[in-house]
Design a protein around this motif. Sequence first.
Motif, PDB file in Angstrom:
ATOM      1  N   ALA A 128      11.963 -51.394 -19.712  1.00 26.35           N
ATOM      2  CA  ALA A 128      13.248 -51.749 -19.103  1.00 26.35           C
ATOM      3  C   ALA A 128      14.122 -50.525 -18.859  1.00 26.35           C
ATOM      4  CB  ALA A 128      13.988 -52.749 -19.985  1.00 26.35           C
ATOM      5  N   ILE A 129      13.991 -49.492 -19.698  1.00 28.79           N
ATOM      6  CA  ILE A 129      14.784 -48.271 -19.511  1.00 28.79           C
ATOM      7  C   ILE A 129      13.957 -47.183 -18.837  1.00 28.79           C
ATOM      8  CG2 ILE A 129      16.364 -48.790 -21.406  1.00 28.79           C
ATOM      9  CD1 ILE A 129      14.813 -46.828 -23.145  1.00 28.79           C
ATOM     10  N   ARG A 130      12.838 -47.595 -18.250  1.00 29.63           N
ATOM     11  CA  ARG A 130      12.003 -46.724 -17.427  1.00 29.63           C
ATOM     12  C   ARG A 130      11.312 -45.613 -18.219  1.00 29.63           C
ATOM     13  NH1 ARG A 130      12.431 -47.901 -12.298  1.00 29.63           N
ATOM     14  NH2 ARG A 130      11.521 -45.908 -11.657  1.00 29.63           N
ATOM     15  N   SER A 131      11.103 -45.847 -19.489  1.00 30.31           N
ATOM     16  CA  SER A 131      10.306 -44.918 -20.295  1.00 30.31           C
ATOM     17  C   SER A 131       8.866 -45.440 -20.289  1.00 30.31           C
ATOM     18  CB  SER A 131      10.864 -44.841 -21.725  1.00 30.31           C
ATOM     19  OG  SER A 131      12.146 -44.277 -21.741  1.00 30.31           O
ATOM     20  N   PHE A 132       8.229 -45.292 -19.141  1.00 31.40           N
ATOM     21  CA  PHE A 132       6.972 -45.984 -18.908  1.00 31.40           C
ATOM     22  C   PHE A 132       5.824 -45.448 -19.767  1.00 31.40           C
ATOM     23  CE2 PHE A 132       9.204 -46.394 -14.691  1.00 31.40           C
ATOM     24  CZ  PHE A 132       9.592 -47.710 -14.894  1.00 31.40           C
ATOM     25  N   ASP A 133       5.735 -44.134 -19.925  1.00 35.20           N
ATOM     26  CA  ASP A 133       4.670 -43.573 -20.770  1.00 35.20           C
ATOM     27  C   ASP A 133       4.804 -44.073 -22.200  1.00 35.20           C
ATOM     28  OD1 ASP A 133       3.595 -42.186 -18.669  1.00 35.20           O
ATOM     29  OD2 ASP A 133       4.540 -40.276 -19.175  1.00 35.20           O
ATOM     30  N   GLN A 134       6.044 -44.094 -22.705  1.00 31.92           N
ATOM     31  CA  GLN A 134       6.276 -44.557 -24.068  1.00 31.92           C
ATOM     32  C   GLN A 134       5.980 -46.044 -24.205  1.00 31.92           C
ATOM     33  OE1 GLN A 134      10.337 -42.483 -24.066  1.00 31.92           O
ATOM     34  NE2 GLN A 134       9.819 -42.490 -26.240  1.00 31.92           N
ATOM     35  N   ALA A 135       6.269 -46.805 -23.167  1.00 31.11           N
ATOM     36  CA  ALA A 135       5.985 -48.243 -23.204  1.00 31.11           C
ATOM     37  C   ALA A 135       4.484 -48.488 -23.330  1.00 31.11           C
ATOM     38  CB  ALA A 135       6.524 -48.923 -21.943  1.00 31.11           C
ATOM     39  N   LEU A 136       3.698 -47.753 -22.549  1.00 36.71           N
ATOM     40  CA  LEU A 136       2.250 -47.896 -22.624  1.00 36.71           C
ATOM     41  C   LEU A 136       1.727 -47.492 -23.999  1.00 36.71           C
ATOM     42  CD1 LEU A 136       1.270 -46.505 -19.113  1.00 36.71           C
ATOM     43  CD2 LEU A 136       1.064 -48.874 -19.880  1.00 36.71           C
ATOM     44  N   SER A 137       2.297 -46.426 -24.551  1.00 30.05           N
ATOM     45  CA  SER A 137       1.882 -45.966 -25.878  1.00 30.05           C
ATOM     46  C   SER A 137       2.233 -46.993 -26.951  1.00 30.05           C
ATOM     47  CB  SER A 137       2.541 -44.628 -26.199  1.00 30.05           C
ATOM     48  OG  SER A 137       2.210 -44.182 -27.481  1.00 30.05           O
ATOM     49  N   ALA A 138       3.410 -47.615 -26.821  1.00 36.14           N
ATOM     50  CA  ALA A 138       3.876 -48.568 -27.835  1.00 36.14           C
ATOM     51  C   ALA A 138       2.921 -49.742 -27.987  1.00 36.14           C
ATOM     52  CB  ALA A 138       5.281 -49.066 -27.487  1.00 36.14           C
ATOM     53  N   ASP A 189       3.988 -57.638 -32.932  1.00 38.17           N
ATOM     54  CA  ASP A 189       5.112 -58.311 -32.272  1.00 38.17           C
ATOM     55  C   ASP A 189       6.227 -57.308 -31.983  1.00 38.17           C
ATOM     56  OD1 ASP A 189       4.095 -61.034 -32.318  1.00 38.17           O
ATOM     57  OD2 ASP A 189       4.431 -60.981 -34.480  1.00 38.17           O
ATOM     58  N   ALA A 190       6.498 -56.451 -32.970  1.00 33.63           N
ATOM     59  CA  ALA A 190       7.523 -55.432 -32.790  1.00 33.63           C
ATOM     60  C   ALA A 190       7.116 -54.425 -31.721  1.00 33.63           C
ATOM     61  CB  ALA A 190       7.795 -54.715 -34.113  1.00 33.63           C
ATOM     62  N   ARG A 191       5.847 -54.043 -31.704  1.00 36.71           N
ATOM     63  CA  ARG A 191       5.368 -53.081 -30.712  1.00 36.71           C
ATOM     64  C   ARG A 191       5.468 -53.648 -29.299  1.00 36.71           C
ATOM     65  NH1 ARG A 191       5.767 -48.202 -33.012  1.00 36.71           N
ATOM     66  NH2 ARG A 191       4.456 -47.993 -34.884  1.00 36.71           N
ATOM     67  N   LEU A 192       5.168 -54.941 -29.155  1.00 37.23           N
ATOM     68  CA  LEU A 192       5.274 -55.563 -27.837  1.00 37.23           C
ATOM     69  C   LEU A 192       6.718 -55.587 -27.358  1.00 37.23           C
ATOM     70  CD1 LEU A 192       2.794 -58.544 -28.252  1.00 37.23           C
ATOM     71  CD2 LEU A 192       2.535 -56.624 -26.673  1.00 37.23           C
ATOM     72  N   LEU A 193       7.640 -55.949 -28.242  1.00 38.16           N
ATOM     73  CA  LEU A 193       9.049 -55.971 -27.866  1.00 38.16           C
ATOM     74  C   LEU A 193       9.554 -54.557 -27.587  1.00 38.16           C
ATOM     75  CD1 LEU A 193      11.447 -57.782 -27.376  1.00 38.16           C
ATOM     76  CD2 LEU A 193      12.027 -57.630 -29.810  1.00 38.16           C
ATOM     77  N   GLU A 194       9.067 -53.597 -28.370  1.00 43.04           N
ATOM     78  CA  GLU A 194       9.404 -52.204 -28.118  1.00 43.04           C
ATOM     79  C   GLU A 194       8.926 -51.780 -26.724  1.00 43.04           C
ATOM     80  OE1 GLU A 194       8.549 -47.752 -30.040  1.00 43.04           O
ATOM     81  OE2 GLU A 194       7.354 -49.482 -30.662  1.00 43.04           O
ATOM     82  N   GLY A 195       7.718 -52.183 -26.380  1.00 46.27           N
ATOM     83  CA  GLY A 195       7.197 -51.861 -25.058  1.00 46.27           C
ATOM     84  C   GLY A 195       8.044 -52.457 -23.943  1.00 46.27           C
ATOM     85  N   GLU A 196       8.482 -53.704 -24.117  1.00 41.06           N
ATOM     86  CA  GLU A 196       9.360 -54.333 -23.131  1.00 41.06           C
ATOM     87  C   GLU A 196      10.656 -53.541 -22.966  1.00 41.06           C
ATOM     88  OE1 GLU A 196      10.126 -58.469 -23.724  1.00 41.06           O
ATOM     89  OE2 GLU A 196       8.085 -58.878 -24.366  1.00 41.06           O
ATOM     90  N   CYS A 197      11.226 -53.136 -24.102  1.00 45.26           N
ATOM     91  CA  CYS A 197      12.478 -52.382 -24.070  1.00 45.26           C
ATOM     92  C   CYS A 197      12.300 -51.045 -23.360  1.00 45.26           C
ATOM     93  CB  CYS A 197      12.990 -52.149 -25.485  1.00 45.26           C
ATOM     94  SG  CYS A 197      13.566 -53.622 -26.351  1.00 45.26           S
TER      95      CYS A 197
END
Length: 202
Positions: A105-115, A94-102
């Motif tokens: 949202a700030i355009r850290s797309f590679d990190q979002a996919l990793s999260a 749940d935390a990882r999914l919310l982290e990915g959304e965040c």
Amino acid sequence: VLSILAAAAFGQDRGDAAVASRYFDYALAAAVDGRWADAEETLSRASDFSDVSSDVSYLLALARLRGGKPVGAALEALSRAVEAGRWSRYAEHDARLLEGECLAAIRSFDQALSAVSSCPESPEKSLVRLRALAGQGDRGRFRALARDALDAYPRDTRIVRLLFSFLDPSAASGGDLALAETVLSRLPFLLDADPLLAVLAY
């Protein structure tokens, strides 16, 4: 002596967890009522117990986002939740999914996919991945995932809403046009759940 100290520490830990649970229950009730500011205030007072309750930090992150606080503040709370690893009401994914959304949202797309990479498959995971791939401009992977998501979650209107935001039916490749036609074919089955889709479609 060591056994006595260990028993005392265990008792303290259980006591702290019980206090954290009371804070969490009050904050959750406030959140359910839409009082996100009250929820955030309560959870901020419970920060001393974040090491015994990941749930407290997770809900704090959500309250910060709902309250319009900077994404960085939510990410900080999510980091504490994952680091503590003490879950009861929620889970690390749940935390990882919310982290990915965040991060998306700030355009850290590679990190979002990793999260979200280790999260179980779900509509929420697909939504994060779709936003990230769209942000990266990877149209091929975006369309492939979109087709998979439509097949896996045919009744989830959030996916259709997102696709309307990112698809370009006029694209020369025609790939977006074909996907847009697929999305439009699903509308009759989704309008009862989300009538505004009809507006977004045109």
